[in-house]
Write a protein that holds these residues in place. Structure first.
Motif, mmCIF file in Angstrom:
data_model
loop_
_atom_site.group_PDB
_atom_site.id
_atom_site.type_symbol
_atom_site.label_atom_id
_atom_site.label_comp_id
_atom_site.label_asym_id
_atom_site.label_seq_id
_atom_site.Cartn_x
_atom_site.Cartn_y
_atom_site.Cartn_z
ATOM 1 N N TYR A 80 -9.276 72.015 11.778
ATOM 2 C CA TYR A 80 -8.568 71.679 12.998
ATOM 3 C C TYR A 80 -9.498 70.941 13.941
ATOM 4 O O TYR A 80 -10.723 71.075 13.870
ATOM 5 C CB TYR A 80 -8.038 72.942 13.698
ATOM 6 C CG TYR A 80 -7.021 73.705 12.877
ATOM 7 C CD1 TYR A 80 -5.679 73.338 12.917
ATOM 8 C CD2 TYR A 80 -7.407 74.770 12.071
ATOM 9 C CE1 TYR A 80 -4.742 74.024 12.159
ATOM 10 C CE2 TYR A 80 -6.470 75.455 11.311
ATOM 11 C CZ TYR A 80 -5.141 75.077 11.352
ATOM 12 O OH TYR A 80 -4.212 75.736 10.587
ATOM 13 N N ASP A 83 -5.355 74.273 25.727
ATOM 14 C CA ASP A 83 -3.987 74.569 26.113
ATOM 15 C C ASP A 83 -3.699 73.987 27.489
ATOM 16 O O ASP A 83 -4.537 73.282 28.071
ATOM 17 C CB ASP A 83 -3.715 76.068 26.051
ATOM 18 C CG ASP A 83 -4.633 76.869 26.974
ATOM 19 O OD1 ASP A 83 -5.195 76.273 27.925
ATOM 20 O OD2 ASP A 83 -4.795 78.095 26.747
ATOM 21 N N ARG A 134 -7.553 78.927 16.826
ATOM 22 C CA ARG A 134 -6.849 78.323 15.698
ATOM 23 C C ARG A 134 -6.373 79.335 14.654
ATOM 24 O O ARG A 134 -5.712 78.957 13.693
ATOM 25 C CB ARG A 134 -7.753 77.288 15.030
ATOM 26 C CG ARG A 134 -7.978 76.055 15.883
ATOM 27 C CD ARG A 134 -6.678 75.331 16.149
ATOM 28 N NE ARG A 134 -6.876 74.071 16.865
ATOM 29 C CZ ARG A 134 -5.952 73.194 17.113
ATOM 30 N NH1 ARG A 134 -4.708 73.453 16.712
ATOM 31 N NH2 ARG A 134 -6.205 72.087 17.751
ATOM 32 N N TYR A 152 -4.057 81.341 15.130
ATOM 33 C CA TYR A 152 -2.605 81.353 15.242
ATOM 34 C C TYR A 152 -1.973 80.058 14.706
ATOM 35 O O TYR A 152 -0.761 79.954 14.596
ATOM 36 C CB TYR A 152 -2.199 81.616 16.693
ATOM 37 C CG TYR A 152 -2.598 83.005 17.116
ATOM 38 C CD1 TYR A 152 -1.813 84.098 16.781
ATOM 39 C CD2 TYR A 152 -3.783 83.219 17.819
ATOM 40 C CE1 TYR A 152 -2.199 85.384 17.148
ATOM 41 C CE2 TYR A 152 -4.177 84.485 18.185
ATOM 42 C CZ TYR A 152 -3.388 85.579 17.844
ATOM 43 O OH TYR A 152 -3.782 86.840 18.194
ATOM 44 N N ASP A 153 -2.815 79.061 14.414
ATOM 45 C CA ASP A 153 -2.321 77.880 13.706
ATOM 46 C C ASP A 153 -2.345 78.104 12.206
ATOM 47 O O ASP A 153 -1.546 77.541 11.467
ATOM 48 C CB ASP A 153 -3.179 76.653 14.039
ATOM 49 C CG ASP A 153 -2.962 76.188 15.462
ATOM 50 O OD1 ASP A 153 -1.803 76.157 15.892
ATOM 51 O OD2 ASP A 153 -3.949 75.864 16.144
ATOM 52 N N GLN A 200 1.250 81.569 10.425
ATOM 53 C CA GLN A 200 2.464 81.026 11.003
ATOM 54 C C GLN A 200 3.625 81.987 10.785
ATOM 55 O O GLN A 200 3.737 82.623 9.748
ATOM 56 C CB GLN A 200 2.773 79.673 10.362
ATOM 57 C CG GLN A 200 1.579 78.741 10.449
ATOM 58 C CD GLN A 200 1.966 77.280 10.313
ATOM 59 O OE1 GLN A 200 3.105 76.991 10.060
ATOM 60 N NE2 GLN A 200 0.986 76.414 10.483
#
Length: 1019
Positions: free
Chosen positions: A535, A540, A548, A550-551, A554
């Motif tokens: 990434y 934010d 990342r 939480y990226d 999913q």
């Protein structure tokens, strides 16, 4: 004759014979070679035999061999032997040699598959009996009058065995009569006669039975139940096998067929190639040489049945309700068959119709034939109502779509404003007992059910609803608890809806319902095969770095437990750039209650389940890469002010340099210390490096903006990549506005080189020094006192040394020590146009403009055009003049008028031809020597503006010069009008009647054009 005597004639004594035989064909053959002639003796035809043969073979008993003698009853017959032969005469049957009996019915028959003709001839039955045809008198053509020759016999058949037959073909088998031996039927071919006849299409009765049809039938075509019967010659019906009617063929027993068409059993061989045997419900063609039990009707090229009659039903309404009866039910089309005609037979013969009655249609409702899987806690509520959407199928008895086209279940189950759809219910089916019990909200997952238990859907009507009252035209049959059974398919149990007791011919089936724990749908770490994730560092909306994790994970819920830990159990937070990836395992756990809600661990109830997931033994890596600052420098320009130009300062920095939002909360903007700027200048085609202090003069520059190493090494900058941006930086020339004064001149505009400039017009006065007054001032946007220009710093150029009328360009330019490259002058150029009214050339020719402002020209040219030294353009001009004069001469009937001399008179501005048309101008030209020496009458013309010749009447001649007044400058034409004493006034006649040529002069090109209306102006 005696010696010495001459004979005038000689006679030859012929042989005589009394022997003969009867004139028959047999005797002609038996006594061939001995017959000497044909004779009639005692009224009988006889053949005479040669004398020597008769004497040798005659016996007293004449009957012994048939040779007879006249004896003493008659003299012998003289004969003479000779070589020769009488051939038979060719005859043929006349087209009308056979005629039809007008009362005969044999010339028409119904199709029977043969070309047989069943008629009889009069010669067969004799006089007074019924017959179908007879031979006519003179049936045999080319017979000598008096001879007895007629048709011996004929054979007859139709010209086709099918309904396209048009004739009965009679074929003569020979001729007969007592004179027939002298004749033969003409040629080698058979002699035939055609009489009109036809084979009628065989009647096949089409019995249209009454029908009871399901609701959904509408006015239009209807297949119905049609029984076809073969109608025989006796008018009786014979059975046909109707099963294959739609295959364009019928079958019937050969025995019945022969009886029906009036043939004998022995005639069966005629149809051997078209007979079949019935084998296991299918007709099979009989083997070669064999005769099958059935004959096939139709199906071949000559026996095709293209279409059967089409039944059509009509009702009083477009979509008749159950209980309705048709208003008519009959055949709309007759069918199409080559050899058959379909005759409709209806149940109501009096009204010529059958009938169709409409009944309710059976509608079988089942759940859709797909497998169902429902999640625990999400399929039924506490009141037993299903939470899943169960799709239904509405079928007919054969398993096809059962709802009539144009209708849907949305209106089918509607009564008033309420829809009473069938309700799907969940039950537990026991495959051993066949019993279905209702399921409850607290039911278990399928893997927790008892032995032989399965979840199924069944249907029921809403409470208190009777579909006989709600649904008008359908019998609604639901797949209820009692219809459910099952079958095993490779170890998998499937639900079967058995409604055969209610008339269904098929048994729809579907998979059994599986209730399972919900999976962590959508929860994943990228993908199952991906273990490394990269990434770009990002922030934010609050400017804080994004975790990342939480990226990577999913689909997680806020109540899910999600963590990322390394091998030592340390929790990782992949936010900032790190040279090595973050590496560890992802863990997710989700809790579910009986009502289907997902809850945190602390809120889990006793009946709930939990679902646990992790990324597995393979470590997941998350790499954070540096982000782009997105540094952007904008192209800008500034006016020359004599000072060094800096690309940015405190006032314009935010407008000229931009970038993405930065992070950290305290550091959101870049300062001068975070980037550096370098400069370059365009020198020719290349940019060269300079310092900021060198950016002074007007020109093109380029700046490069780049992040500093210090910024990139900072806590904030370590998350970003190096960024560079290049922009154009232009120093524009200062603007000087010039206002040109009109003075005593006329003011206008002229379009020059793509732009409009000021034009001042005045009269040229010899010896005058011309100048234009003007003012200058700096434009406000570039009016810096340091570099401001005054009028004294400029000068006017372009009007020096003016010595004649003409057009002169002028401009205001910078003077003194100022660098012209740093300034641009606006409205500083113009044109001075000077006119004159008098021009004189070196030979004494002149022009004076009597009215108007004069002409912009500085040279008058007068030249005589001569053949021996003329240019190409002059030659064209001369030829045009000569042709024009020749035309005038012809019209005036004056043979010897000719051109004596031609002068071209033109004005020029330098070397450019000037066309001038004024109201009045006086021109003096030197008269050519050839004209001065002429002894004839001379008429003078000038080329007018319309391209014709106008006679010059107002002129003077003095000292060899011609002076005249005109409104158009072009040329003078001298015409020798009286070379042999022709009076000059004749020229008027020439000019007045000429209608052929007009001189058109454009620049130096001359053309001939016929313009009658313009020639009339010549006087």
């Amino acid at each position: 004759p005696a010696e010495g005597i001459e004979a005038d004639e000689y006679w030859y004594a012929l042989d005589t014979t009394k022997y003969y035989v009867a004139a028959t064909d047999e005797n002609r053959t038996a006594y061939e070679g001995h017959i000497v002639g044909f004779y009639k003796h005692n009224g009988n035809d006889v053949l005479m035999l040669e004398k020597t043969y008769g004497e040798a073979n005659y016996v007293n008993n004449e009957d012994a061999n048939g040779i007879k003698s006249f004896g003493e009853t008659a003299d012998g017959i003289n004969y003479l032997h000779g070589e020769g032969k009488i051939t038979q005469r060719s005859v043929y049957i006349r087209a009308n040699g056979i005629e039809k009996n007008s009362t005969s019915e044999a010339f028409e028959k119904y199709y029977d598959g043969t070309d047989r003709f069943f008629g009889v001839g009069k010669h067969e039955v004799g006089e007074g009996e019924d017959y179908d045809y007879q031979y006519t008198a003179g049936a045999v053509a080319n017979v000598i009058l008096g001879d007895d020759v007629t048709i011996a016999d004929v054979s007859a058949k139709f010209d086709s065995a099918y309904s396209n037959a048009k004739y009965i073909v009679f074929t003569a088998s020979g001729i007969t009569g007592k004179d027939a031996y002298n004749y033969t039927i003409e040629g080698e071919s058979v002699s035939t006669v055609n009489l009109e006849g036809r084979i009628k299409q065989r009647i096949v009765n089409a019995h249209l039975a009454d029908e009871i049809a399901d609701y959904g039938i509408a006015t239009g075509k209807y297949a119905g139940n049609v029984t076809y019967k073969f109608v025989g010659n006796d008018g009786k019906e014979y059975d046909l096998v109707n099963e294959y009617a739609n295959e364009s063929a019928f079958y019937m027993t050969l025995a019945n067929y022969l009886v029906a068409v009036g043939l004998e059993s022995a005639d069966a061989t005629l149809f051997a190639d078209n007979t079949y045997s019935l084998n296991n419900g299918r007709f099979v063609k009989a083997a070669e040489g064999a005769i099958g039990e059935y004959i096939r009707l139709g199906g071949t090229e000559n026996d095709r049945i293209s279409a059967l009659p089409q039944a059509y039903v009509s009702f009083a309404s477009t979509m008749p309700d159950a209980g309705s009866v048709s208003t008519s039910y009959r055949f709309r089309t007759d069918g199409n068959a080559k050899n058959f005609k379909f005759s409709p037979i209806y149940t109501d013969a009096a009204n010529g119709t059958s009938k169709v009655e409409v009944k309710k249609k059976d509608l079988y409702v089942v759940t859709v034939s797909n497998g169902y899987t429902a999640n625990y806690g999400q399929f039924i509520d506490k009141n037993g109502k299903l939470l899943v959407n169960v799709e239904l199928l509405y079928l007919d008895k054969d398993g096809k779509d059962g709802i009539v086209s144009g209708q849907t279940q949305l209106t089918l189950f509607k009564k008033g404003n309420v829809n009473y759809y069938p309700i799907a219910k969940l039950g537990v089916y026991n495959s051993e007992t066949g019993v279905v019990t209702a399921a409850t909200a607290m039911s278990k997952t399928s893997d927790k059910l008892g032995a032989n238990e399965y979840y199924v859907f069944y249907l029921a009507a809403p409470d208190g609803v009777d579909y006989d009252d709600v649904v008008k035209n359908y019998n609604v049959i639901l797949a209820d608890q009692n219809s459910i059974s099952h079958k095993d398919v490779d170890g998998t149990l499937r639900t079967v809806f058995d409604m055969s007791a209610q008339g269904a011919t098929v048994k729809p089936e579907t998979a059994t319902l599986q209730i399972v724990l919900p999976k962590l749908t959508g929860v994943s770490v990228g993908s199952d095969t991906e273990n490394s994730f990269t990434y770009t560092y990002s922030i934010d909306k609050d400017g804080e770095g994004i975790n990342r994790l939480y990226d990577v994970v999913q689909g997680e819920l806020s109540t899910d437990e999600v963590i990322f830990v390394d091998d030592n159990g340390n929790e990782l937070y992949p936010v900032n750039y790190k040279e090595t990836p973050y590496s560890g395992t992802v863990h997710v756990r989700r809790y579910i209650n009986a009502d289907g809600s997902f809850v945190a661990r602390k809120d889990k109830d006793a009946n709930g389940y939990y679902i646990e997931w992790n990324s597995g033994e393979v470590k997941k890596e998350i790499k954070i890469e540096k982000a782009e600052v997105g540094l952007r420098a904008r192209n800008v320009s500034e006016y020359y002010n004599g000072k060094a130009h800096a690309y940015v300062n405190d006032d314009n920095r935010a407008d000229r340099i931009s970038y993405n939002m930065l992070t950290g909360g305290t550091k959101t903007t870049l300062t001068d210390s975070d980037y550096e700027i370098t400069y370059q200048m365009l020198d020719g085609n290349d940019y060269v490096n300079i310092s900021q202090n060198d950016v002074v003069n007007a020109g093109k520059y380029r700046v490069t903006v780049k992040l500093t190493d210090k910024f990139l090494a900072s806590t904030l900058g370590s998350n970003y990549k190096q960024s560079t941006s290049i922009a154009e930086f232009q120093v524009l020339r200062a603007i000087v506005e010039v206002e040109l004064k009109q003075g005593n001149f006329e003011k206008s505009e002229e379009y020059v080189d793509g732009s409009t400039v000021l034009k001042l017009t005045g009269e040229y006065v010899e010896g005058t020094k011309y100048s234009i007054d003007y003012t200058v001032k700096m434009k406000e946007v570039s009016n810096d006192p340091e570099i401001a220009i005054e009028k004294s710093d400029t000068k006017l150029v372009g009007l020096e040394n003016i010595a004649s009328a003409g057009k002169y360009s002028f401009a205001v330019v910078i003077g003194g020590d100022y660098d012209a490259n740093n300034y641009v002058f606006l409205t500083s150029t113009g044109i001075l146009e000077l006119t004159t009214k008098n021009l004189v050339n070196g030979s004494g020719s002149s022009i004076t403009i009597n009215e108007g402002k004069g002409v912009v020209a500085n040279r008058l040219e007068v030249k005589e055009i001569k053949t021996e030294n003329a240019l190409a353009s002059d030659m064209s001009y001369l030829k045009a003049v000569e042709q024009y004069v020749a035309a005038m001469r012809k019209e005036a009937d004056v043979e010897d008028a000719k051109v004596a001399a031609v002068l071209r008179v033109n004005l020029y501005l330098n070397d450019a031809l000037v066309t001038y048309t004024g109201k009045s101008m006086t021109i003096t030209v030197e008269i050519p020597q050839s004209v001065q020496n002429s002894r004839g009458g001379i008429a003078i013309y000038y080329v007018n503006q319309s391209g014709g010749l106008t006679r010059l009447t107002d002129y003077t001649v003095e000292d060899g010069k011609l002076t005249y007044t005109t409104d158009y400058i072009n040329g003078i034409v001298f015409v020798d009008a009286n070379p042999q004493g022709l009076e000059s006034w004749k020229i008027y006649v020439i000019a007045g009647s000429c209608v052929l040529f007009v001189l058109i002069v454009v620049a130096t090109v001359v053309a001939i054009v016929v313009k009658k209306s313009k020639l009339k102006k010549i006087a």
